[in-house]
Structure formats: C-alpha cells, structure tokens
Write an enzyme that holds these catalytic residues in place. Structure first.
Site, PDB file in Angstrom:
ATOM      1  N   LYS A  13       0.842  -1.212   0.000  1.00 49.27           N
ATOM      2  CA  LYS A  13       0.000   0.000   0.000  1.00 49.27           C
ATOM      3  C   LYS A  13       0.875   1.261   0.000  1.00 49.27           C
ATOM      4  CE  LYS A  13      -2.108  -1.142   3.842  1.00 49.27           C
ATOM      5  NZ  LYS A  13      -1.370  -2.394   4.122  1.00 49.27           N
ATOM      6  N   ARG A  88      -9.714   0.979   8.721  1.00 55.37           N
ATOM      7  CA  ARG A  88      -9.170  -0.349   9.007  1.00 55.37           C
ATOM      8  C   ARG A  88     -10.127  -1.181   9.824  1.00 55.37           C
ATOM      9  NH1 ARG A  88      -3.510   0.417   8.732  1.00 55.37           N
ATOM     10  NH2 ARG A  88      -2.342  -1.429   9.283  1.00 55.37           N
ATOM     11  N   ARG A 127      11.723  -5.666   4.409  1.00 54.57           N
ATOM     12  CA  ARG A 127      11.466  -4.232   4.227  1.00 54.57           C
ATOM     13  C   ARG A 127      12.482  -3.381   4.998  1.00 54.57           C
ATOM     14  NH1 ARG A 127       5.704  -1.806   5.321  1.00 54.57           N
ATOM     15  NH2 ARG A 127       5.922  -2.915   7.286  1.00 54.57           N
ATOM     16  N   ARG A 160      11.415  -1.665  10.607  1.00 55.14           N
ATOM     17  CA  ARG A 160      10.337  -1.287  11.534  1.00 55.14           C
ATOM     18  C   ARG A 160      10.223  -2.287  12.679  1.00 55.14           C
ATOM     19  NH1 ARG A 160       5.134   0.356   7.913  1.00 55.14           N
ATOM     20  NH2 ARG A 160       4.138  -0.921   9.522  1.00 55.14           N
ATOM     21  N   ARG A 171      -0.418  -9.028  13.352  1.00 58.08           N
ATOM     22  CA  ARG A 171      -0.999  -8.046  12.421  1.00 58.08           C
ATOM     23  C   ARG A 171      -1.858  -8.750  11.367  1.00 58.08           C
ATOM     24  NH1 ARG A 171       4.187  -5.209  10.434  1.00 58.08           N
ATOM     25  NH2 ARG A 171       2.850  -3.968   9.101  1.00 58.08           N
TER      26      ARG A 171
HETATM   27  P1  AP5 Z   1       4.843  -1.625   1.744  1.00 54.69           P
HETATM   28  O1  AP5 Z   1       4.504  -0.751   0.586  1.00 54.69           O
HETATM   29  O2  AP5 Z   1       5.619  -1.024   2.871  1.00 54.69           O
HETATM   30  O3  AP5 Z   1       3.507  -2.366   2.275  1.00 54.69           O
HETATM   31  P2  AP5 Z   1       2.266  -1.806   3.113  1.00 54.69           P
HETATM   32  O4  AP5 Z   1       1.058  -2.464   2.572  1.00 54.69           O
HETATM   33  O5  AP5 Z   1       2.295  -0.299   3.141  1.00 54.69           O
HETATM   34  O6  AP5 Z   1       2.648  -2.420   4.503  1.00 54.69           O
HETATM   35  P3  AP5 Z   1       2.520  -1.825   5.974  1.00 54.69           P
HETATM   36  O7  AP5 Z   1       3.221  -2.824   6.861  1.00 54.69           O
HETATM   37  O8  AP5 Z   1       3.013  -0.400   6.039  1.00 54.69           O
HETATM   38  O9  AP5 Z   1       1.019  -1.861   6.170  1.00 54.69           O
HETATM   39  P4  AP5 Z   1       0.286  -1.892   7.486  1.00 54.69           P
HETATM   40  O10 AP5 Z   1      -1.082  -1.638   7.013  1.00 54.69           O
HETATM   41  O11 AP5 Z   1       0.450  -3.086   8.334  1.00 54.69           O
HETATM   42  O12 AP5 Z   1       1.033  -0.753   8.356  1.00 54.69           O
HETATM   43  P5  AP5 Z   1       0.687   0.772   8.669  1.00 54.69           P
HETATM   44  O13 AP5 Z   1       1.928   1.514   8.565  1.00 54.69           O
HETATM   45  O14 AP5 Z   1      -0.516   1.224   7.928  1.00 54.69           O
HETATM   46  O15 AP5 Z   1       5.611  -2.907   1.163  1.00 54.69           O
HETATM   47  C1  AP5 Z   1       6.152  -3.879   2.041  1.00 54.69           C
HETATM   48  C2  AP5 Z   1       7.504  -4.381   1.488  1.00 54.69           C
HETATM   49  O16 AP5 Z   1       7.274  -5.072   0.263  1.00 54.69           O
HETATM   50  C3  AP5 Z   1       8.505  -3.253   1.157  1.00 54.69           C
HETATM   51  O17 AP5 Z   1       9.794  -3.656   1.495  1.00 54.69           O
HETATM   52  C4  AP5 Z   1       8.370  -3.072  -0.374  1.00 54.69           C
HETATM   53  O18 AP5 Z   1       9.606  -2.648  -0.949  1.00 54.69           O
HETATM   54  C5  AP5 Z   1       8.013  -4.496  -0.811  1.00 54.69           C
HETATM   55  N1  AP5 Z   1       7.146  -4.512  -1.986  1.00 54.69           N
HETATM   56  C6  AP5 Z   1       6.099  -3.680  -2.260  1.00 54.69           C
HETATM   57  N2  AP5 Z   1       5.518  -4.028  -3.417  1.00 54.69           N
HETATM   58  C7  AP5 Z   1       6.200  -5.120  -3.872  1.00 54.69           C
HETATM   59  C8  AP5 Z   1       6.066  -5.955  -5.031  1.00 54.69           C
HETATM   60  N3  AP5 Z   1       5.136  -5.740  -5.963  1.00 54.69           N
HETATM   61  N4  AP5 Z   1       6.936  -6.996  -5.154  1.00 54.69           N
HETATM   62  C9  AP5 Z   1       7.910  -7.229  -4.234  1.00 54.69           C
HETATM   63  N5  AP5 Z   1       8.079  -6.463  -3.131  1.00 54.69           N
HETATM   64  C10 AP5 Z   1       7.226  -5.428  -2.951  1.00 54.69           C
HETATM   65  O19 AP5 Z   1       0.239   0.642  10.209  1.00 54.69           O
HETATM   66  C11 AP5 Z   1       1.146   0.305  11.213  1.00 54.69           C
HETATM   67  C12 AP5 Z   1       0.398   0.226  12.548  1.00 54.69           C
HETATM   68  O20 AP5 Z   1      -0.180   1.519  12.857  1.00 54.69           O
HETATM   69  C13 AP5 Z   1      -0.793  -0.739  12.589  1.00 54.69           C
HETATM   70  O21 AP5 Z   1      -0.379  -2.061  12.865  1.00 54.69           O
HETATM   71  C14 AP5 Z   1      -1.636  -0.120  13.710  1.00 54.69           C
HETATM   72  O22 AP5 Z   1      -1.106  -0.429  14.983  1.00 54.69           O
HETATM   73  C15 AP5 Z   1      -1.466   1.370  13.477  1.00 54.69           C
HETATM   74  N6  AP5 Z   1      -2.495   1.892  12.562  1.00 54.69           N
HETATM   75  C16 AP5 Z   1      -2.295   2.417  11.321  1.00 54.69           C
HETATM   76  N7  AP5 Z   1      -3.468   2.781  10.789  1.00 54.69           N
HETATM   77  C17 AP5 Z   1      -4.428   2.486  11.700  1.00 54.69           C
HETATM   78  C18 AP5 Z   1      -5.836   2.603  11.718  1.00 54.69           C
HETATM   79  N8  AP5 Z   1      -6.523   3.092  10.665  1.00 54.69           N
HETATM   80  N9  AP5 Z   1      -6.514   2.185  12.803  1.00 54.69           N
HETATM   81  C19 AP5 Z   1      -5.848   1.694  13.880  1.00 54.69           C
HETATM   82  N10 AP5 Z   1      -4.519   1.531  13.921  1.00 54.69           N
HETATM   83  C20 AP5 Z   1      -3.814   1.917  12.845  1.00 54.69           C
END
Ligand code: AP5
Length: 217
Positions: A13, A88, A127, A160, A171
């Site tokens: 994402k 979410r 990552r 991270r 997660r």
């Molecule tokens: P990346 O693009 O970083 O993936 P992502 O989907 O953004 O993963 P996240 O871990 O950031 O998502 P998340 O939803 O768990 O975390 P968030 O930060 O929102 O890609 C991942 C890896 O794959 C990278 O190394 C990239 O290079 C590689 N990659 C990408 N595309 C690829 C491809 N096509 N092929 C190969 N490799 C590829 O949230 C973190 C925490 O914050 C949550 O756990 C929660 O505690 C809190 N939080 C955030 N939002 C909320 C909410 N709305 N409500 C409550 N808590 C929340």
C-alpha cells in the site's frame, strides 16, 4: 479523486500510494506514517499509539478517527486524497462515510491490493525504510545500491519494530478479523475494485492505474 487503499500488512500500500498520489495529484494520507511520526517525536498521541503498534494491534477507533478528521480538514485534502491504512475497521469506515457526507462528498473508489500471506511475510521480513525521506526499500525485491543507505537521499535505512515475525503474525490475524470485513462493506456500495498485487512493483502500479482509468471512463 477520493481514494482508499486497502490490503493486508505488506501488500504494498505504501509503495503504491506514493506513485498513485503523485499520478492523481492528491495528498497521500497514511495513518501508519502519522502514528510513526508522532512516536518518533514522543508526542502524547505517539506514546499512546506505540502501545498498540508494538504488539501488532490497532490504535483505538476514536483516537484514529479524530486524527483523520483533523487531517482531512486541511486545505490540501479539500479536492481529493489517497488514504493508506485508513479505514481499518467497519466503525472507521462508517465514520469516514459520515465525515464525507457531512461535507457533501463521498469516496470515489476503494482499491484492494490482493496478495497472499506467504508473500506478505517475505515482503515484511525484507522491508527497510529510510529514516530521512521515508522511501521504502526491500533487501531482495527492491534493494538500495549500498546496504543500509538510501539511494534517494543517502539517509540511514531501518527495519520497523512491528516487522518482527511474531508481530507480523498478530498483524495478519488482526487484518483478517477487523479489516477484511471492509471488502464487503465497500463491495456493497459498489466502490470496491480488487487488483492482483503480486509481481514487480511497476506492474502493480500499471494495474492500479488501469483500475483508476476504468473508474473514470
Ligand atoms: P509496503 O509498501 O511497505 O507495504 P504496506 O502495505 O504499506 O505495509 P505496511 O506494513 O506499512 O502496512 P500496514 O497496514 O500493516 O502498516 P501501517 O503503517 O498502515 O511494502 C512492504 C515491502 O514489500 C517493502 O519492502 C516493499 O519494498 C516491498 N514490496 C512492495 N511491493 C512489492 C512488489 N510488488 N513486489 C515485491 N516487493 C514489494 O500501520 C502500522 C500500525 O499503525 C498498525 O499495525 C496499527 O497499529 C497502526 N495503525 C495504522 N493505521 C491504523 C488505523 N486506521 N486504525 C488503527 N490503527 C492503525
């Protein structure tokens, strides 16, 4: 355009959000990035959020919804935005629908990045993120030229805290239980488009842009 990206942790994402927000000329609003910025600044919001993030859980809906409400009220989001990581939970989605309806608008599209758990685990394990410019790298799939340093700005790369295997497992459980019901929520509104998020990053971007194009057509 008012767009939401939904998909499991590590679906790509954040990676796609950067390209798509630039393509659409809208701000990218990532709740994970906002929480992490607050954690690193040691704000009260950051201290509260960290308790949940470290265990792989979700920050409470009320805290998250209020934070997003304030962010969406900023002028740069008036004509469109890309939300990454919000909503979410179904209560967050209902609150977002209401927030937008109160302003006479609504979401245009929800793009679901579809990828299986084995791929997600591989992606999260490798990552690395730049401390300075936040560019996302992968040690195998998108490696920087020099280990530990960002090609973009020379900043230091870090792993991270929530990418440890036991936190990733939690997660994924939380995603299946609390977030995957959003797929039905938005499908019922006729706003959901799913794309295959496997394969090279640029192929996924192309599929996403095709999906946006067919929406606008
Ligand atoms: P990346 O693009 O970083 O993936 P992502 O989907 O953004 O993963 P996240 O871990 O950031 O998502 P998340 O939803 O768990 O975390 P968030 O930060 O929102 O890609 C991942 C890896 O794959 C990278 O190394 C990239 O290079 C590689 N990659 C990408 N595309 C690829 C491809 N096509 N092929 C190969 N490799 C590829 O949230 C973190 C925490 O914050 C949550 O756990 C929660 O505690 C809190 N939080 C955030 N939002 C909320 C909410 N709305 N409500 C409550 N808590 C929340």
């Amino acid at each position: 355009m008012r767009l939401v990206l939904v998909g499991p942790p590590g679906a790509g994402k954040g990676t796609q959000a950067d390209f798509l927000a630039a393509h659409l000329s809208v701000p990218k609003i990532s709740t994970g990035d906002i929480f992490r910025a607050n954690v690193s600044q040691g704000t009260p919001l950051g201290l509260e959020a960290k308790r949940y993030m470290d265990s792989g859980g979700l920050v409470p809906d009320e805290v998250t919804i209020n934070m997003v409400r304030e962010r969406l009220a900023e002028t740069d989001a008036a004509d469109g935005f890309l939300l990454d990581g919000f909503p979410r939970t179904v209560p967050q989605a209902v609150a977002l629908d209401k927030m937008l309806a109160d302003n006479g608008t609504s979401l245009d599209l929800v793009l679901e990045l579809v990828v299986d758990n084995d791929e997600v685990i591989r992606r999260l394990a490798g990552r690395r993120t730049c401390h300075t410019c936040k560019r996302i790298w992968h040690i195998e799939f998108d490696p920087p030229t020099y280990n530990g340093s960002c090609d973009n700005c020379g900043g230091e790369l870090y792993q991270r805290d929530d990418d440890k295997p036991e936190t990733v497992a939690e997660r994924l459980r939380v995603y299946a239980r609390d977030t995957s019901p959003l797929v039905d929520h938005y499908a019922a509104q006729g706003k959901l488009v799913g794309i295959d998020a496997t394969g090279p990053v640029e192929d996924v971007t192309e599929r996403a842009i095709d999906a946006l194009r067919s929406y606008s057509a």
